[in-house]
Design a protein around this motif. Sequence first.
Motif, mmCIF file in Angstrom:
data_model
loop_
_atom_site.group_PDB
_atom_site.id
_atom_site.type_symbol
_atom_site.label_atom_id
_atom_site.label_comp_id
_atom_site.label_asym_id
_atom_site.label_seq_id
_atom_site.Cartn_x
_atom_site.Cartn_y
_atom_site.Cartn_z
ATOM 1 N N GLY A 19 -8.843 12.095 0.692
ATOM 2 C CA GLY A 19 -9.457 10.798 0.487
ATOM 3 C C GLY A 19 -9.239 10.188 -0.778
ATOM 4 N N GLU A 20 -8.757 11.118 -1.757
ATOM 5 C CA GLU A 20 -8.727 10.720 -3.254
ATOM 6 C C GLU A 20 -7.387 10.029 -3.313
ATOM 7 N N PRO A 21 -7.341 8.965 -4.197
ATOM 8 C CA PRO A 21 -6.234 8.124 -4.359
ATOM 9 C C PRO A 21 -5.360 9.046 -5.504
ATOM 10 N N ALA A 22 -4.188 8.996 -5.655
ATOM 11 C CA ALA A 22 -3.383 9.797 -6.562
ATOM 12 C C ALA A 22 -3.819 9.280 -7.950
ATOM 13 N N ARG A 23 -3.868 10.115 -9.000
ATOM 14 C CA ARG A 23 -4.130 9.417 -10.341
ATOM 15 C C ARG A 23 -2.811 8.844 -10.876
ATOM 16 N N ASP A 24 -1.753 9.018 -10.575
ATOM 17 C CA ASP A 24 -0.430 8.420 -10.793
ATOM 18 C C ASP A 24 0.397 8.434 -9.886
ATOM 19 N N GLN A 25 1.431 7.498 -9.728
ATOM 20 C CA GLN A 25 2.371 7.533 -8.685
ATOM 21 C C GLN A 25 3.808 6.814 -9.437
ATOM 22 N N PHE A 26 4.817 7.287 -8.601
ATOM 23 C CA PHE A 26 6.082 6.842 -9.049
ATOM 24 C C PHE A 26 6.319 5.424 -8.771
ATOM 25 N N ASP A 27 6.549 4.588 -9.553
ATOM 26 C CA ASP A 27 7.041 3.417 -9.674
ATOM 27 C C ASP A 27 8.224 2.891 -9.867
ATOM 28 N N SER A 28 8.887 1.853 -9.765
ATOM 29 C CA SER A 28 10.116 1.412 -10.132
ATOM 30 C C SER A 28 10.366 1.525 -11.775
ATOM 31 N N ILE A 29 11.431 2.379 -12.144
ATOM 32 C CA ILE A 29 11.540 2.490 -13.473
ATOM 33 C C ILE A 29 12.012 1.286 -14.429
ATOM 34 N N PRO A 72 -2.270 0.688 4.585
ATOM 35 C CA PRO A 72 -1.889 -0.695 4.207
ATOM 36 C C PRO A 72 -2.450 -1.269 3.070
ATOM 37 N N GLY A 73 -3.578 -0.712 2.667
ATOM 38 C CA GLY A 73 -4.327 -1.444 1.559
ATOM 39 C C GLY A 73 -3.542 -1.059 0.440
ATOM 40 N N GLN A 74 -2.986 0.079 0.228
ATOM 41 C CA GLN A 74 -2.266 0.502 -1.170
ATOM 42 C C GLN A 74 -0.935 -0.191 -0.977
ATOM 43 N N ALA A 75 -0.281 -0.633 0.180
ATOM 44 C CA ALA A 75 0.744 -1.340 0.147
ATOM 45 C C ALA A 75 0.508 -2.732 -0.413
ATOM 46 N N ALA A 76 -0.672 -3.317 -0.082
ATOM 47 C CA ALA A 76 -1.075 -4.617 -0.248
ATOM 48 C C ALA A 76 -1.394 -4.815 -1.727
ATOM 49 N N GLU A 77 -2.150 -3.673 -2.219
ATOM 50 C CA GLU A 77 -2.407 -3.677 -3.749
ATOM 51 C C GLU A 77 -0.960 -3.730 -4.597
ATOM 52 N N ALA A 78 -0.109 -2.940 -4.155
ATOM 53 C CA ALA A 78 1.156 -2.650 -4.781
ATOM 54 C C ALA A 78 1.988 -4.062 -4.964
ATOM 55 N N ALA A 79 1.639 -4.929 -3.784
ATOM 56 C CA ALA A 79 2.401 -6.092 -3.687
ATOM 57 C C ALA A 79 1.481 -7.164 -4.142
ATOM 58 N N GLY A 80 0.424 -7.026 -4.831
ATOM 59 C CA GLY A 80 -0.423 -8.242 -5.263
ATOM 60 C C GLY A 80 -1.107 -9.075 -4.374
ATOM 61 N N ALA A 81 -1.049 -8.438 -2.976
ATOM 62 C CA ALA A 81 -1.783 -9.069 -1.758
ATOM 63 C C ALA A 81 -3.131 -8.736 -1.874
ATOM 64 N N LYS A 82 -3.756 -9.297 -0.535
ATOM 65 C CA LYS A 82 -5.309 -8.906 -0.424
ATOM 66 C C LYS A 82 -5.431 -8.045 0.725
ATOM 67 N N TRP A 83 -6.675 -7.502 0.936
ATOM 68 C CA TRP A 83 -6.728 -6.465 2.035
ATOM 69 C C TRP A 83 -7.988 -6.316 2.668
ATOM 70 N N VAL A 84 -7.950 -6.278 3.939
ATOM 71 C CA VAL A 84 -9.254 -6.115 4.930
ATOM 72 C C VAL A 84 -9.058 -4.917 5.524
ATOM 73 N N GLY A 85 -10.125 -3.774 5.113
ATOM 74 C CA GLY A 85 -9.983 -2.583 5.611
ATOM 75 C C GLY A 85 -10.782 -2.258 6.770
#
Lengths: 317, 364
Positions: A118-128, B235-248
Motif C-alpha cells: 500500500g505504500e506509493p513508490a518514492r520515485d518512479q521512471f518517467d519519460s527522460i 487507476p488513480g496513479q494513472a489519472a495523477e500522471a495524466a493531470g486528470a482527476k480521480w474518484v477512488g
Amino acid sequence: MNDSQLILTIVAAVGLGTPLIFATVGEIITERAGILNLGVQGTMLVGAVAGFWATFQSGSLTLGIVASLLAGAAFSLIHAFASITLRVSQIVSGLALTIFGTGLASFLGKAGSDPLVGEPARDQFDSIISGGIADWPIIGPLVFGHDILVYVAWIAAGAASYYLFRTRMGLSLRAVGEDPASAESAGVNVAWVRYVHVMAGGALAGLGGAYYPLALVPTWQDNPIGAAGWIAIALVILASWRPWRALFAAYLFGAAARIQFTLQTLGEPWSNIPATILAMIPFVLAIIAMIALTSGKRARFLGAPAALGIPYFREQR
Amino acid sequence: MRTGNLRRFIALLLALAMVAAACGSDEGTETTEAGGETGGDPMKVAFVHVSPVADKGWSWAHDQGAQYLAANMDVDITTLEAIPEGSDSQRVFEDLAAAGNELIFGTSFGYMEPMLAAAANFPDVTFMHATGFMSSDNMGNYFGAAEEGRYLTGIAAGAATQTNLIGYVAAFPIPEVLRGINAFTLGVQEVNPDAEVQVVWTSTWFDPPLESTAAQSLLDANADVIAMHQDSAAPGQAAEAAGAKWVGYNTDMTEFAETAWLTAPVWDWGPFYLTTAQQVADGSWQSEAYYGNMADGMVDIAPFGPSVSDETRATIEERKAQIIDGSFSVFPDPIVDQDGTSRELGDIFGMDYFVEGVIGSPTG
C-alpha cells in the motif's frame, strides 16, 4: 496527430511490453544454456519487491535497479543449484521457484511493523525527454518519449543477440544448450556456463519485475505483475529463442493487453464485443502463435536448444 | 552413492523450505488482544479476508472495523488474510470454529457457499458473510448501500470534468457494480447534464497493471476524471500522471494521488461489527440480511481533495443530509435507461441495465 488512438495505443504497448522484454530475453539466455526455468514469475516478483524496497529505502532508482538485478540472480541460483548440481526435474524445480517466489514477495511486502504493502513508490521512471523532440509528430512519442528502461530494453535485446550469435562465449553457450557432451569434450565447462546464464536470466527477470512497481504502477501491492512471468515463457517460443524477436513479441503482447480496453472506448461496432472475449486476446494470441510456430516441419527451424530441460551427467552418454 | 543420498536430502530440504515459506505467507495469522480484563475469557472473534489487510482497500476497511471492535469490547480477535475464495476456505472456517471462535466474519463474496457448509457443521457458532445472499439459522449476511456514496462522488466528478467525459474502470458486470455505475452517473448528471460516463470492463477485482492500462485507455479517449470499482489505486496513479482527476473506492487513498484526488465512497464497518458481537455475546443475535447505509453510518464518502470547490462541497453535503433523513432517494422510480426509455426501477439487487448517460455495455 500525436494524440490519435493509434499512436497512444502503441505508446502504451511499449510501456506494457518493456518488462516482458527483460524477462523474455533473460529466459532466452537461460534456455539457450539448456536450462528450462519455469520460475520466471517467482523471480520477477522477488526482483520487484527487492527493487521497490531499495528505492523506497534510499530514494534512488539506480539502487532499485541494482537490487532487482541482484535479487533476481540470487533467487535463480536456487534453480541453478537444483537443476545443474542436483539434476532434479527442471519443471518441478522451476514451478517450486514460482510458488516460493510468489509467497516470498508477498511475505516481504507485508513483513515488519511498517510494511511496504500500500505504500506509493518514492520515485518512479518517467519519460527522460519532455517537450522538444518528444513532441515531434509521430516519431516524437514513439521514439523519444519513453523512460530510460525502454531504451535499456532495446540495448539488452541487441546486446543479447550480439552475444549469442557473434561472440565466442555465445558460441559456447549455444553449444552447451545443443549438445553439452560435445561442448564438454571441446573444453567448455558445462556446469559453469549453465550457472552463469541461469543467473543472468534471473537478473533480467528481476529487472523486468521491478519495472511494474517502479514505472507502470508505482506502488507496492500484492502481486503487482499479473501473470507476466508466464507470458514471458510463452514469448520465448513466440520469439523462437532469438532476442531481437523477443522485442517485437513483447510489444505485440503489450498492444494486445491494451487494445482490449481501447476497443471498449471506440463505440459501435467495437464496443459490442464482450469484454470477457477481449480480455482473452493476449492469451489466445499466445496459444495460436505457439501452435503455428511449433507444429509440423517448422518446429525444426524454430531454434529450441536440443538439450533443453535435460539434466547433464558428465559420465553418461 | 553417498553423495547421491546427500543430494536427495538437500533437494528435499529445499523443497520443504519452499513449501513452508509459501504457506507461511499465504495464511498470515495475527492476533489482537483487547486491553482490559473484565473477568472471564474474552469472546473469540475471527475475520477472514481475501487480500492482505494492508492493501488499503476492501480488506483494509474491514480490518479497521475489526480494530474498532477490539477497542470497544473485550474480544480476542484472530485475523486471517489472503485466504483464497472457493471450497478450500470451508476448512479455514471450520478450523476457526474448532479453535473456539464464537463469531466468524468472512468478508468476500466467494466465501458464501463454503461458509454455509461450515455453518451447518458448527451450529453453535455464529457466521457472518459480507456481500452475499445466502443465510441459515446461524449464518447471516450483510452489505451496505454503496450507491448512496457513489451518487455523491458522482456530483464531485460531474463538477470537475471539463471534457464532459468521465471514465469508469469497472470490475465485473454484476448488480453491485452496475448499481454503483448508475448511481454515480445520476450524481454526475445532477450537476452536469452534458457529461457522460464511459465504462470499460477489466474482469478483475485486483490486477494493478491491467487496471492502470484500462484507466490509461480512458484518459487517451479524452476522459479527464477516472472512477473505479477495483481494490487497487492503480487507476488513480494513472489519472495523477495524466493531470486528470480521480474518484477512488473503499478508503481514503489521497496519498496515492494527492492532486488528482476528489473523494470516494468509503466503508465504516466498525459500529456494525461491535453491535453484532454484542448481540452474539448476550444471546440476542438473529440471522438476517443486513443492508447498511449512510443513515446508520456504514457508508460514507472520504474527505475531499483540494480541487473540489466550496460550492460543490455544499451541494454534496446538502444531498448527503437528504439521503440520511430519507427525503432523497438515489434511484428514481421510474428510471430512464441507457436507450432513453423510461422503465420501472425494479429490484435494485438484480439491476442489469445502465441508466441514461452511461456509454458501454451492461453485460460486459
